[in-house]
Every structure is written in C-alpha cells, then in structure tokens.
Design a protein around this motif. Structure first.
Motif, short mmCIF file in Angstrom:
data_model
loop_
_atom_site.label_atom_id
_atom_site.label_comp_id
_atom_site.label_asym_id
_atom_site.label_seq_id
_atom_site.Cartn_x
_atom_site.Cartn_y
_atom_site.Cartn_z
N ARG A 1 7.19 1.59 -13.82
CA ARG A 1 8.19 1.63 -12.77
C ARG A 1 7.76 0.96 -11.48
O ARG A 1 8.55 0.79 -10.57
N LEU A 2 6.48 0.62 -11.37
CA LEU A 2 6.05 -0.06 -10.14
C LEU A 2 5.43 -1.42 -10.46
O LEU A 2 5.93 -2.45 -10.03
N MET B 1 3.76 1.82 -1.19
CA MET B 1 4.39 2.11 -2.48
C MET B 1 3.38 2.75 -3.44
O MET B 1 3.71 3.65 -4.21
N PRO C 1 8.00 -3.95 -12.61
CA PRO C 1 9.10 -4.51 -11.83
C PRO C 1 8.60 -5.38 -10.68
O PRO C 1 9.17 -6.43 -10.40
N PHE C 2 7.51 -4.95 -10.03
CA PHE C 2 7.03 -5.71 -8.89
C PHE C 2 6.60 -7.12 -9.28
O PHE C 2 6.76 -8.06 -8.52
N ARG D 1 0.81 -1.21 0.00
CA ARG D 1 0.00 0.00 0.00
C ARG D 1 0.85 1.26 0.00
O ARG D 1 0.56 2.23 -0.70
N PHE E 1 14.59 -7.28 -8.46
CA PHE E 1 13.22 -6.85 -8.21
C PHE E 1 12.65 -7.44 -6.94
O PHE E 1 11.48 -7.29 -6.63
N GLU F 1 0.99 4.56 -2.43
CA GLU F 1 0.81 5.93 -1.93
C GLU F 1 1.93 6.85 -2.39
O GLU F 1 1.70 8.02 -2.67
N VAL F 2 3.15 6.31 -2.43
CA VAL F 2 4.27 7.11 -2.94
C VAL F 2 3.94 7.60 -4.34
O VAL F 2 4.11 8.77 -4.68
N VAL F 3 3.44 6.67 -5.16
CA VAL F 3 3.10 7.01 -6.54
C VAL F 3 2.05 8.12 -6.59
O VAL F 3 2.13 9.03 -7.40
N LYS F 4 1.09 8.05 -5.65
CA LYS F 4 0.04 9.07 -5.63
C LYS F 4 0.60 10.41 -5.18
O LYS F 4 0.28 11.44 -5.76
N TRP G 1 2.45 10.47 -10.17
CA TRP G 1 2.82 9.73 -11.37
C TRP G 1 1.57 9.50 -12.20
O TRP G 1 0.48 9.34 -11.64
#
Lengths: 570, 432
Positions: free
Chosen positions: A177-178, A160, A181-182, A158, A265, A162-165, A169
C-alpha cells in the motif's frame, strides 16, 4: 452512520465492451497456451523461416509472447532486487554497485552462457532455446526498471513512513500500500523504455550463431533477419511495417491506458494534459466485467493481507527463526561458492591470453570509443537545433512531437538491413557505417531530452533576453545552453549507455548470408560469442564494462551533479 | 486525587552523530509529564527539537539517553494508542478519504464491516461526511488535514500528538480548524485523553491549550512551563490574553543564560538566518515608530510569523542595535544612528559592529587578512563550523556570514570556485 449499500441496476447490464474484453482475454490466453505447447516440441536444427505476408502474423505473435514473458520476469526481478537491496545496508552496499556493472554488460555477452546452460538443461527441446531467448531479452530490459524501483522506494516521504509505523502496519501492508503505489509512475515509464529495448534486441536474440552453429526461433526478429540475409528487401519492409504497427498498437491499447491510470499515484501536482485522457482507458473503466475482476483481485489481496496479521505460533517460535537464519546463511554460502568457482574458471580462461590479444582489445576499445564519441557528437549536432526549435515553439511541437515519437519507436536494429544495403551499394564500409547505425539507436534520447529542456525554460527569461536584444550565439550562451543543461546531461548519459550497447549489433552485422564487421570492441564481443571463444568474450566484456562504468563515474556523474546544483531552474 | 500520567519523559536526550566524531545535540535533559485531561502546547523556534520530542513520544525514534514512559511502561516502539497528526498531512494520494482513514485500522485484526463503521464514525466527527469517496487531491488543505485528524481518531487513541498541524494552512482555514478542535476537546467528543500540540505560533498555543511548555534551542531544553488557565472560549482581545502572549514572547526570546548570543561556556555563537536588507528594514521601521515597539504587536501588524521576525530581532540584538525588555524591542544609540545614516555610513557602522560582535565574521576576516593570497576555500570555514552545527546548519551559518560580510564590504564570495576573498578596499584598510 451510513454504510453505502450499492446494488444498482447498472451492475446487471452487460455492455458490448464487456463481451469484447471477455473474448479478448480468452483469445489471448488460448494463444499463449498454444504457443507454449509448441515449446515442448523437439528442437529442429534446420528451422526455416518462411517468408511471405501470410506467415508474418504467426511470427509476430510468438515474438510478442517472448517479449511479454521477458518483461514479466524483469518486473518481478526488479521489484525483488530493489526491495531486497533497500531493506539492508549491507546488501545495499553490494547489490547497487553490482547493478551498475551488470547494466554495463551488453546482451550478447550473456548469450553463450545462457544458451549453453539452457540447452544443457533441456537437451534437444525447443523450450531450452525459448527460455534462453526470453532470458536474453530480459537482460536488455531489466536494469533500468530495477534502478527506478530501488530509487522510488528510497524516496518515500519520511512522514508517510512514520504513518505506517504509527499504525503498526506489517511489511506486507507497507509494500503493498505504500512502496508499490509510490513507485508506480517511475516503474511505468521505465517499463515502456524497457519494452522498447526488447524490440531493439529482438533480432539478435531470436537468431544467432554460437560456436559456429546456427540457432533460430520463429519470430518477427528472425523473419526480418532472414529476409535481410536473402537480400529480400520487400519482406524486410513487410516485417518492419508489422513491427512498427505492433509498437503503435501496443502503445495505444496498453501503455496509454496504463499511464492515465498511474496518474492516481502522483504525489500532489496535476498531471500534464496528454497524460490525462485515453480512449481505451475510458472503455476499460466503463466495463462491468473488468470491474468485477478488479474487485475479485482486491478481495483476494485483502484476504492475504489479513492473513499476515494473524498470529502464527510457528513463525514466531525461536526454532523457526533459527531454521530461517540457517537457510539464508547456507543460501549465501552457495552463492559465494558459485562466485568463487566462476572467478576461478574465469581466471583459468584468461590466463591463456597473450599480450598480443590484450593489445588487440585495447586497440578495438579505442576504435569503439571514437565511434561512440562521434555518434554522440553527430547526434548532438542535429538534435540541439531541432530540439530547441521544437521545444521553444509550442505550435511546431504540436505537429512534430507526434512524428518524432513514431520515428523514435522504430527499433533501430530493424532498419539496419536497409542501411547496410545502402552502405554496400554506395560504399563507405562498416567502419563509418557503424557510427550511423549507433546514431540511429541513440539520437532519440537526446532529442526528447532537449525538447523537454527547451520547453521548460521559463517564459519570462525568454522575454527578458528578447527585450535586451540578446541574439544569435550570445542567446545560446546565456539562455538556451544553461537552460537545457540538466536535460542535456541526462540525455547524454542515456545516449552514451545506449551507444555502447549498440556497438555489439552495429560493428558486426550478418547480412546477405555473410558477415560484415569492423574493428571494435562490440565486434570483438559479437564475433567471439559466435565462434565460442570464451576467453576473448570474457576479457572484452570486462573491458567494455570497465570503460562504461568509469566513464559514468568520471564524466557523467560529475556533470550530473553540476547540473543538479548550479543549473537548476526553480 | 492523583491525576493519571499518560506520558512521561525522563532525562531525554537526542543527539545525532555528524561525520565520525562530532555530535549534535538536538534535545537535552527533557523531563516532562503529560496528564490525562491536558491539552499541552510545545513552543519553540525552529531547531528547538520540538518535532524530535514529539517523535520520541510517539515511539518513532529512540532517545540517545533517558526514556519515554507510556502509562508508566517504557515505550520501545510505536504504539497504536498514541496517534500522530502530521504537518504535511501525509495522506496517501492513491486512497480515497475513507481508505485513508482506514489506513489507521489496517494493522488491527478487524473485519471489513467493522473497519468501515469505525472509519465513517471518525469521518463524521471531523465534519467530512459526504466526502468519503473523494481523493485527497480533490480537497482543500483544511479538509485534507481533517482527514489526517480523522485517521488519528479512528483508533481512539489515549494520546494525540500534533506536529504543527495548522502551519501548512492559510490563516482563515487554520483558525476555523483550530476552533473545531477546541470544540471537540471541550465538548468531550475527542477520543484522546490528552493532546500534545507542537507549534511555533504563540497565539495558537495560548488560544487552545491548557499548558504551554517553552523550549530553548540549540540544544532544545525546557525553558519554562506555564499553565494557561483562561476560560474557554478565549477572547483574544482581553487583557489577560495579551498579557500571556507578551509573557511567552519574552520568555521565548530571552536566553536561558543572560549572555545570549555571544560565545558562552564554549558554545559557538549562532547567527540567525537574516538578510542585512531585512534587518535594516526592521530597524528603520522601529526607528520611525519612536524606537520602541511591542514585538507581538509588530508581528501582527506586519502579519509575520514568529519564525520570520525573530531572526531579524535577534540579529539586531547581536549587532548591538537593539535590546529586548518586557516583550518590547528597543533600539540602542547605535541602532538609531544606523537607521538615520546614509548608505555609505550605514555600511561603515555595520562593519564596525559586525567585526566587534559577530564571531564568525571576525574569524573569517582575520583568516583572510592573514593568508597571503587573501583567499580561502569555503570548506575551511565549513569544517570549523561543523564542529558546532549540523552540516546543513553550518552552510546556513556561512551563507548568513557571507551576506553580512558582503554588505559590510569586508569579504565576498566566488560561487564558481567556492572561495571567500577579501574586498580590495578592506585589504587597504586593514593595512592602514
């Protein structure tokens, strides 16, 4: 503030490995172009597969190209389907159960539809059959990859997301990028399994009978099949040997390096030892040429990503939104229409089926069910002691694991001719023989899972049971079985799915110019596909899908939940 | 001169729907203003909705009621001028330190050169120069969180939100990083105009922030708003510092209503997640120390976090074995008896007290004595609890009740069938 300026001398030095890689790429590319150029040729109805060592290489390359294209298609489909399903709740509710059903449909059930459609689109051209073959291999590879990708992007932590939000992005950056790779590690493992599945169904996809007509494509699968039909055991072994060598080679130069690369990864934990080193990977990394290509690709991707952040007035305009909405609605409408039409046709087909036919299918299902059950039981009987032995003895594991892996990499369908030969010579018939054939395809899933489970039993538990002198049956009951239970269930689920899929190739085998078959649902599907009896094909496929899905829901899923909650060693 | 308001919440409420009809309220009626130049700590126990509040202020979640205003304008979604530092660092393992910091810049329309310059500046600020090309897995926890902080700095935010940024670190590393943050803040090098720090560590809050806002829990409400005006650097052994610590401890543990843990105004009693063994340990320890201890001193002596020791103290209070006064924990007569009693007598005392004071245990015992088989599925009780707690919390509540009930030999639990049943002895007892 320093900005690293990197022009080193090393950049200008070209190593031997760069030259090798360069020629390798050129070579592979021209080979693909050459093979593809033949696809435009008119289709020869009476294509003869020429046996002999000198021809094997050419056939093998053509098969590899087919598997490669099928894999590429699977990869694209998996990512698209998984991503599309996870983006909307409504789509998710339709697409995921649909995937469950599609997964349970055996490859041969897709065969007539796909082949006839392709021949209709490209009449008398070889490319039609080539595309059909690639699509068939695709149907055997794609589902587990799709599940893996879907599952991965749904389990992104979650924070990660939120970082994107927080950093605004857009969808493209998040995906690139998320999400991608994940899901890489899961996708790599499932890709390996899928390609192995591609080899498994190669023989069925390269050479088959449909509506009484023979269809053949030049390839390794058809080579082995032809040799088997002629009873030419030497050429069967040549073909088999080539296949095994190829599988080992591909593992060495493609999968190993990719696994090592994909470790970056991993979230948190340190990768297991055998996944850290690869000779070929080290070679690739030291190549300046490859690094240049890598830089170029990442530059292009960055440029594309940057483009997505520019404001496009057209894209933002309400007119564009209305148009895009209109397009997607009409697209949905067309799909619905196609489904309605297919359902109507299917209903029309099935309506002519009599009660006797249904009875026949039920009987066949019963026989196949027994066979799947027997195959699982036999597999369990030998893999349980052997797997536990290997798993609990690190020294044994060191030597045996490699042997087991090679043995498991051999596609069972390729050994069928040899087994059939034995059955014919020593009797027994396909009735029992089919169980043996199914066993060949599915036992490895169980063995690997049991080994993994046994080696994961904590050392202190083993020591305690030794200290309290818990031995024999009691040791199995208190320590080993509960310890490996989650792994065992996981292995059984995969093995059961594999066994059902294997019924279509093991209950109905063409050999020595004739057909050997037995009573079973798989045989029914295979034979109705060969003779072009679509109502039978449809109905028996529905039956198989129903059985597989309901066994999954009723038995495996429950055991899986039990394994996850009660028998988890933390 | 009027100070600039960076962020403001008005009548903020956040609740989640559990099942069809039940609503769990995490935050209720939160009105708060963060001004430019402030370093505000938000304190509360776990479950007080602190992280939820932080996410609402970041624009990551939408409030159920009320609104969040960023510089007077309603905040509808995440804003690049509000940065967040996460408890778990939330770094991308496949990116290097430099790339991880650039994560903050991807959403901006910048060229590569400018992105690099800005990222390197942020990395230098948190003292990570030289590590630009390292991967997170090569770094220690403290350095990873520095990367997280650099990422938050890189966009030069107006507001920096930190969600328990030090709680995943060991004590020394956390201290070190905390010191560096204070230095940046005091030295005016921090890009943000205001900082909000969510924490459950009172000492942390008192040592770095200029204001502490204390939350009650279940649901989360503002309980107190205390300015912390000690000069920096703050001396942890000074009398003022200790006084503030004690004051905040007392406020934290004192419920807004005076009848804290018993059923008040239709609210269901909340059982702290504490095992009987641990409660007994605490009570005996306090008894050995003369029956009265300073809570803050005790927790630092035992080197336990607030979150670890509070449930024990609360449990003792619920069970009528102790009470809280001026930041001290004092044993009652029952508590003293309990500490001195032998095992059998202990169980006896515990049983009496639990039946009298613990709503859930009383309820379970009554249900089990009433039904003819003296057995009942756990789902029955979970269903009752689900009206008051989240599903997860309901399970925690039942697990705690089972632990206490087992110790008191009132009832016990069959894992395989998922049923609670009466102990033989207690059936006889209840009949006599």
């Amino acid at each position: 503030m320093r900005i690293p300026v990197s022009i080193s001398f090393e950049t200008f030095r070209i190593r031997l490995i760069d030259l090798i890689i360069f020629f390798l790429i050129v070579g592979i590319f021209s080979l693909i172009v050459y093979i593809a150029s033949q696809w435009g040729a008119p289709y020869e109805r009476s294509l003869e597969i020429e046996l002999g060592l000198q021809n094997i290489f050419g056939y093998a390359v053509q098969s590899i190209v087919r598997i490669f294209f099928a894999y590429l298609l699977s990869l694209i489909f998996s990512i698209w389907y998984g991503y599309a399903a996870s983006r909307s709740k409504i789509r998710e509710r339709i697409m995921i159960p649909l995937l469950d059903i599609l997964q349970s449909i055996p490859v041969l059930s897709f065969l007539p539809g796909v082949v006839l459609a392709m021949i209709a689109i490209f009449p008398e051209k070889r490319i039609g059959l080539e595309i059909a073959c690639v699509l068939l291999i695709f149907t055997g590879q794609v589902w587990n990859m799709t599940f893996s990708f879907y599952h991965s992007i749904n389990t992104v932590p979650r924070e990660m997301v939120e970082v994107v939000k927080v950093f605004k992005w857009n969808k493209f950056s998040k995906f690139l990028r998320l999400d991608l790779p994940f899901s890489a590690i899961g996708l790599v493992w499932n890709s390996m399994m899928s390609v192995a599945g591609g080899w498994f169904f190669l023989m069925a996809c390269e050479m088959f009978v449909l509506e009484g007509k023979d269809f053949r494509l030049p390839g390794l699968g058809s080579y082995i099949q032809t040799a088997a039909n002629k009873g030419d055991i030497v050429n069967v072994i040549y073909g088999l040997g080539t296949m095994i060598a190829l599988i080992i080679l591909i593992d060495f130069i493609i999968w190993r390096p990719i696994i090592v690369w994909s470790q970056k990864f991993r979230l948190g934990s340190i990768p297991p030892e055998e996944e850290r080193e690869s000779f070929v990977y080290n070679l690739f990394v030291s190549s300046v040429f490859l690094r240049r290509i890598g830089d170029l690709v990442s530059n292009v991707i960055n440029k594309i990503e940057r483009l997505y952040y520019k404001e496009f007035p057209l894209v933002r305009s309400p007119f564009f939104k209305v148009v895009s909405k209109g397009v997607s609605i009409s697209f949905l409408f067309i799909i619905m229409l196609a489904i309605m039409w297919a359902l109507f046709k299917a209903f029309y087909l099935v309506s002519s089926i009599s009660l006797v036919d249904i009875f026949l299918i039920i009987k066949a299902s019963f026989y196949s069910l027994l066979r799947v059950f027997a195959a699982l039981l036999i597999a369990l009987l030998w893999t349980l002691p052997v797997g536990v032995f290997i798993g609990l003895n690190p020294r044994a594991a060191k030597y045996l694991q490699g042997i087991v892996q090679i043995a498991a990499s051999v596609p069972a369908t390729a050994i069928f001719p040899v087994i059939i030969l034995f059955i014919i010579r020593f009797g027994g018939g396909l009735d029992i023989g089919a169980i043996l054939l199914m066993l060949l395809g599915t036992q490895w899933y169980l063995l690997f899972n049991i080994i993994a489970g046994a080696s994961a039993i904590p050392k202190d538990l083993i020591e305690i049971s030794r200290a309290y002198k818990i031995k024999g049956l009691k040791r199995w009951k208190t320590l080993i079985l509960p310890g490996i239970f989650p792994y065992l269930v996981n292995g059984l689920i995969t093995a059961s799915g594999g066994a059902w899929n294997a019924t279509i190739v093991s209950e109905y085998v063409s050999f020595g110019g004739g057909i050997i078959k037995t009573v079973g649902l798989g045989a029914l599907i295979s034979s109705s596909s060969a003779s072009g009896d679509f109502r039978f094909l449809l109905l028996s496929t529905c039956f198989m899908s129903l059985i597989v899905v309901s066994i999954n829901r009723l038995v495996w899923k429950r055991l899986f939940i039990l394994a996850k909650t009660k028998y988890v060693l933390e | 001169m009027e100070k600039e308001v960076i962020i403001e919440t008005k009548g903020l409420k956040k609740s989640y729907l559990v099942g069809r009809r039940n609503e769990i309220t995490v935050l209720e009626d939160v009105n708060l203003r963060i001004y430019a130049g402030e370093f505000v700590s938000i304190l509360g126990q776990s479950g007080a909705g602190k992280s939820t509040l932080l996410r609402a202020m970041a624009g990551l979640i939408e409030p159920t009621e009320g609104e969040v205003l960023y510089k007077g304008v309603p905040l509808k979604k995440a804003n690049a001028k509000i940065a967040v530092v996460f408890q778990s660092f939330a770094l991308f393992p496949w990116f290097t330190v430099l790339e991880n910091v650039k994560v903050g810049l991807i959403g901006q329309d910048l060229d590569e050169q400018e992105m690099n310059e800005r990222a390197i500046k942020a990395i230098d600020l948190v003292g990570l120069d030289g590590f630009e090309d390292a991967y997170p897995r090569e770094l220690s926890g403290g350095m990873r969180q520095r990367v997280g902080i650099a990422r938050a700095f890189v966009l030069e935010p107006e507001l920096l939100l930190m969600d328990e940024p030090f709680s995943a670190l060991d004590v020394l590393t956390a201290d070190n990083l905390r010191g560096d943050i204070v230095d940046l803040w005091k030295g005016g090098k921090m890009p943000a105009k205001a900082v909000v720090l969510v924490t459950h560590n009172i000492e942390e809050a008192v040592s770095i922030s200029s204001r502490a806002i204390i939350f009650s829990y279940n649901p989360g409400r503002i309980k107190a708003d205390i300015p912390l005006e000690l000069p920096y650097p703050r001396d942890k052994s000074s009398r003022e510092f200790k006084f503030l610590l004690d004051k905040i401890y007392t406020i934290l543990i004192k419920p807004p209503e005076e009848v804290p843990f018993l059923l008040a105004a239709g609210r269901y009693q909340f059982l702290p997640h504490a095992k009987v063994g641990a409660i007994a340990g605490l009570v005996e320890l306090v008894h050995d120390k003369g029956g009265r201890v300073d809570i803050y001193k005790l927790s630092s002596e035992l080197s336990m976090e607030v979150d670890d020791i509070f449930p024990l103290i609360e449990s003792a209070v619920i069970l009528d074995m102790g009470e809280i006064k001026d930041g001290d924990f004092i044993l009652t007569e029952i508590g003293k008896d309990w500490a001195e009693a032998d095992t059998l007598r202990k169980k006896e005392l515990f049983k009496e007290s639990a039946l009298k004071n613990v709503q859930l245990i009383n309820q379970i015992t009554q249900v089990l004595t009433t039904v003819s088989k003296h057995r009942m599925s756990e789902d029955f009780f979970l269903d009752i609890l689900k009206h008051h707690f989240t599903p997860e919390e309901s399970r925690n509540q039942l697990e705690t009740a089972i632990d206490w009930g087992r110790y008191a030999e009132l009832f016990t639990y069959d894992y395989d069938s998922g049923e609670l049943y009466l102990e033989e002895a207690s059936i006889i007892n209840s009949k006599t």
